[in-house]
Design an enzyme around this catalytic site. Structure first.
Site, PDB file in Angstrom:
ATOM      1  N   LYS A  36     131.764 -22.265 -26.147  1.00 22.96           N
ATOM      2  CA  LYS A  36     130.821 -23.226 -26.722  1.00 22.96           C
ATOM      3  C   LYS A  36     130.073 -22.580 -27.884  1.00 22.96           C
ATOM      4  CE  LYS A  36     126.459 -24.220 -26.333  1.00 22.96           C
ATOM      5  NZ  LYS A  36     126.180 -24.713 -27.693  1.00 22.96           N
ATOM      6  N   GLU A  85     123.539 -10.567 -25.222  1.00 20.70           N
ATOM      7  CA  GLU A  85     123.161  -9.819 -26.432  1.00 20.70           C
ATOM      8  C   GLU A  85     122.097 -10.653 -27.136  1.00 20.70           C
ATOM      9  OE1 GLU A  85     123.749  -6.864 -26.873  1.00 20.70           O
ATOM     10  OE2 GLU A  85     125.281  -6.657 -25.337  1.00 20.70           O
ATOM     11  N   CYS A 144     120.679 -10.187 -36.156  1.00 22.68           N
ATOM     12  CA  CYS A 144     119.933  -9.688 -34.993  1.00 22.68           C
ATOM     13  C   CYS A 144     119.510  -8.244 -35.227  1.00 22.68           C
ATOM     14  CB  CYS A 144     120.781  -9.806 -33.745  1.00 22.68           C
ATOM     15  SG  CYS A 144     122.382  -8.998 -33.906  1.00 22.68           S
ATOM     16  N   GLU A 149     110.212 -11.563 -33.060  1.00 21.29           N
ATOM     17  CA  GLU A 149     111.387 -11.664 -33.931  1.00 21.29           C
ATOM     18  C   GLU A 149     111.182 -12.845 -34.885  1.00 21.29           C
ATOM     19  OE1 GLU A 149     115.193 -13.125 -32.369  1.00 21.29           O
ATOM     20  OE2 GLU A 149     116.165 -11.439 -33.374  1.00 21.29           O
TER      21      GLU A 149
HETATM   22  P1  NAD Z   1     119.872 -19.634 -29.290  1.00 16.13           P
HETATM   23  O1  NAD Z   1     119.479 -18.809 -28.111  1.00 16.13           O
HETATM   24  O2  NAD Z   1     119.030 -20.795 -29.626  1.00 16.13           O
HETATM   25  O3  NAD Z   1     121.351 -20.233 -29.059  1.00 16.13           O
HETATM   26  C1  NAD Z   1     122.495 -19.411 -28.885  1.00 16.13           C
HETATM   27  C2  NAD Z   1     123.583 -20.227 -28.195  1.00 16.13           C
HETATM   28  O4  NAD Z   1     123.182 -20.476 -26.847  1.00 16.13           O
HETATM   29  C3  NAD Z   1     123.842 -21.597 -28.812  1.00 16.13           C
HETATM   30  O5  NAD Z   1     125.214 -21.901 -28.704  1.00 16.13           O
HETATM   31  C4  NAD Z   1     123.023 -22.519 -27.927  1.00 16.13           C
HETATM   32  O6  NAD Z   1     123.486 -23.849 -27.929  1.00 16.13           O
HETATM   33  C5  NAD Z   1     123.216 -21.853 -26.571  1.00 16.13           C
HETATM   34  N1  NAD Z   1     122.175 -22.083 -25.574  1.00 16.13           N
HETATM   35  C6  NAD Z   1     120.829 -22.086 -25.757  1.00 16.13           C
HETATM   36  N2  NAD Z   1     120.208 -22.285 -24.574  1.00 16.13           N
HETATM   37  C7  NAD Z   1     121.176 -22.385 -23.626  1.00 16.13           C
HETATM   38  C8  NAD Z   1     121.171 -22.595 -22.218  1.00 16.13           C
HETATM   39  N3  NAD Z   1     120.031 -22.735 -21.530  1.00 16.13           N
HETATM   40  N4  NAD Z   1     122.358 -22.637 -21.570  1.00 16.13           N
HETATM   41  C9  NAD Z   1     123.532 -22.478 -22.225  1.00 16.13           C
HETATM   42  N5  NAD Z   1     123.593 -22.301 -23.566  1.00 16.13           N
HETATM   43  C10 NAD Z   1     122.440 -22.244 -24.256  1.00 16.13           C
HETATM   44  O7  NAD Z   1     120.038 -18.627 -30.520  1.00 16.13           O
HETATM   45  P2  NAD Z   1     120.398 -18.975 -32.042  1.00 16.13           P
HETATM   46  O8  NAD Z   1     119.203 -19.568 -32.718  1.00 16.13           O
HETATM   47  O9  NAD Z   1     121.681 -19.689 -32.115  1.00 16.13           O
HETATM   48  O10 NAD Z   1     120.651 -17.501 -32.626  1.00 16.13           O
HETATM   49  C11 NAD Z   1     119.628 -16.649 -33.064  1.00 16.13           C
HETATM   50  C12 NAD Z   1     119.309 -15.593 -32.012  1.00 16.13           C
HETATM   51  O11 NAD Z   1     120.499 -14.882 -31.687  1.00 16.13           O
HETATM   52  C13 NAD Z   1     118.325 -14.549 -32.500  1.00 16.13           C
HETATM   53  O12 NAD Z   1     117.379 -14.307 -31.481  1.00 16.13           O
HETATM   54  C14 NAD Z   1     119.196 -13.309 -32.721  1.00 16.13           C
HETATM   55  O13 NAD Z   1     118.528 -12.086 -32.609  1.00 16.13           O
HETATM   56  C15 NAD Z   1     120.224 -13.476 -31.656  1.00 16.13           C
HETATM   57  N6  NAD Z   1     121.433 -12.718 -31.975  1.00 16.13           N
HETATM   58  C16 NAD Z   1     121.692 -11.587 -31.250  1.00 16.13           C
HETATM   59  C17 NAD Z   1     122.816 -10.811 -31.543  1.00 16.13           C
HETATM   60  C18 NAD Z   1     123.137  -9.588 -30.743  1.00 16.13           C
HETATM   61  O14 NAD Z   1     124.289  -9.167 -30.757  1.00 16.13           O
HETATM   62  N7  NAD Z   1     122.182  -9.007 -30.046  1.00 16.13           N
HETATM   63  C19 NAD Z   1     123.665 -11.202 -32.589  1.00 16.13           C
HETATM   64  C20 NAD Z   1     123.365 -12.363 -33.304  1.00 16.13           C
HETATM   65  C21 NAD Z   1     122.244 -13.124 -32.988  1.00 16.13           C
END
Ligand code: NAD
Length: 481
Positions: free
Chosen positions: A174, A248, A282, A382
């Site tokens: 997803k 992550e 990130c 962040e």
């Molecule tokens: P987000 O947490 O809003 O969403 C990430 C994914 O999770 C999306 O596909 C979203 O639809 C899904 N999601 C959200 N809540 C969920 C739930 N309760 N159950 C199942 N799926 C769910 O994050 P974002 O805004 O898409 O991305 C930005 C974040 O990602 C930042 O905090 C960034 O630091 C982090 N990030 C981390 C890494 C790493 O490797 N550590 C890499 C890239 C981005």
């Protein structure tokens, strides 16, 4: 307007809701990229059941055959790199050159695991009983849910899906609803590569509609998630005892600049680490901890450099910084810039850019704040945008103490030529990725990646050979005669 479908049990299918959502260009939100399926819990269940049914067959499929499919998917990505890179830029906003690199890196990841997976195995153990053979073997887990963010919308899925498939797991993927098109291209690559029915499934939709099913359904043996710490923590806490999780998450990455640092290098690394990808990495540099002897020269040079940065549509020639990825991002980053102005000293930037070349896009000028202290929100939270918080430090020891005074531990950099500190830094900094005289951003396909503290579940690393561990379980075998 093109409508795109889910890929479940080798069929391109509509959502049972009959509803769709749109993907738009953050450089010009009038431009629609396509309509995608607003899937339901029932659709997610269908995808998981298809993956569950396919697992026994895929587990037994010879390794060479699995590897062949991964290589064919890589071929497809490489063959279509120009088209897919344009789509990635139009969907996420990053520069075209970065999009090309991301597509090629995704292909490289598939090839890496096609080879690495074939040599990943157990061990044999010496035993006092001469009549006994003792060894461990690695086995796949079963159905893996792959949930990913929008900022690296194809390379992050690739580094999860490739090791999951090569080790014999089946997948339900997803993507973020902000970047469904480029994620679908990955699904298409596997489809064209001949992935058997049910082994790989792709489903779009909102987290509130399908998130719980994808993470708590009893057939899910593993969840590999990249995204915000808030969402990751909730998913991790709700997972059952028999579901392995790999989260992550976010970062608040420090770059320490000591008196002896070359200032031009420090500025270049700030721009690359903090502003490239519009600060939406990130591992992006977010805090600069700097000693008094370097601070004024650094701030002057940084402001001069920001003034020369070309901001615009990622498709444009010479553009160095594209738009933020969506309206939520713009609102959130501008809000943090306002917070910064009340908490700290605003040095430069942070305007929401409008007018010719910017209208219709989510553009913001990189911002710098100084006199930032540890308690301030811009030092702790962040921001995920092109905002640098400059924090005064007395010396290396003070810098380490302040750099570590955070809930996150993803990436960190030190800029100096002093060997005493270069040696101490990897031992003393609390971060999963440690860089010296390089940006906090960037990691190799063939090296492990992951965070410490609340940046990761810290259980399993992604990427590299270590990235295979998460997708396998160990059985220990004793054979007597
Ligand atoms: P987000 O947490 O809003 O969403 C990430 C994914 O999770 C999306 O596909 C979203 O639809 C899904 N999601 C959200 N809540 C969920 C739930 N309760 N159950 C199942 N799926 C769910 O994050 P974002 O805004 O898409 O991305 C930005 C974040 O990602 C930042 O905090 C960034 O630091 C982090 N990030 C981390 C890494 C790493 O490797 N550590 C890499 C890239 C981005």
């Amino acid at each position: 307007m093109t409508q795109y479908f889910n890929y479940i049990d080798a069929q391109w299918t509509k959502a049972s809701s009959g509803n769709v959502f749109e993907s738009r260009n953050p450089a010009n939100y009038e431009e629609l990229l396509g309509q995608f399926q607003a899937s339901t819990e029932a659709d997610a269940r269908d995808a998981l059941e298809a993956a569950h049914r396919a697992f026994p067959m895929w587990k037994k499929t010879p390794m060479g055959q699995r590897a062949k499919i991964l290589n064919a998917a890589a071929d497809y990505l490489e063959k279509n790199v120009d088209q897919f890179a344009e789509e990635l830029t139009r969907e996420e906003g990053k520069l075209l050159s970065n999009s090309k690199m991301e597509i090629m890196r995704s292909a490289q990841t598939f090839r890496f695991y096609a080879v690495e997976g074939t040599t990943f195995t157990g061990e044999t153990y010496p035993c006092d009983d001469p009549g006994m053979l003792v060894y461990s073997q690695r086995e796949p887990l079963g159905v893996v849910s792959v949930i990913t963010p929008w900022n690296f919308p194809i390379s992050i899925p690739a580094r999860k899906i490739a090791p999951a498939l090569i080790t014999g797991n089946t997948v339900v993927f997803k993507p973020s609803s902000d970047t469904p098109l480029i994620a679908l291209r990955l699904a298409e690559a596997l489809h064209h590569a001949g992935v058997p029915k049910g082994v790989f499934n792709f489903i779009t939709g909102s987290a509130s509609d399908i998130g719980a099913e994808l993470t708590t359904n009893e057939v899910v043996r593993a969840i590999t998630f990249t995204g915000s710490t808030r969402a990751g923590e909730r998913i991790h806490q709700a997972a059952s005892l028999t579901t392995r999780t790999q989260m992550e998450l976010g970062g608040k990455n420090p770059m320490i600049v000591l008196d002896d640092a070359d200032i031009d290098t420090a500025v270049d690394l700030t721009v690359q680490g903090g502003f490239a990808l519009t600060g939406q990495a990130c591992t992006g540099t977010s805090r600069v901890l700097i000693t008094a002897g370097a601070k004024e020269r650094y701030l002057d040079a940084l402001v001069q450099r920001i003034k020369s940065i070309k901001i615009g549509n990622g498709m444009g020639a010479g553009v160095e910084i594209g738009p933020l990825a969506n309206q939520r991002q713009l609102d959130s980053v501008l809000n943090y810039i306002d917070i910064g102005k009340t908490e700290a000293t605003h040095v430069y930037g942070g305007e929401h850019l409008t007018g010719p070349g910017f209208d219709g896009g989510y553009y913001v000028q990189p911002a710098v704040f100084t006199d930032v202290t540890q308690q301030m929100r811009i030092a702790r939270e962040e921001i995920f945008g092109p905002v640098i918080a400059v924090i005064d430090v007395e010396d290396y020891d003070d810098a380490i103490a302040k750099a570590n005074d955070t809930e996150f531990g993803l990436s960190a950099a030190l800029i100096t030529n002093d060997i005493r500190y270069i040696q101490r830094f990897p031992l003393e900094i609390e971060a999963g990725t440690v860089k010296v005289n390089r940006t906090t951003t960037g990691n190799l396909v063939n090296a492990p990646f992951g965070g410490l503290k609340r940046s990761s579940t810290s259980t399993f690393r992604e990427s590299g050979r270590a990235g295979l561990d998460f997708y396998t379980q160990i059985k220990t075998v004793y054979i007597g005669r």
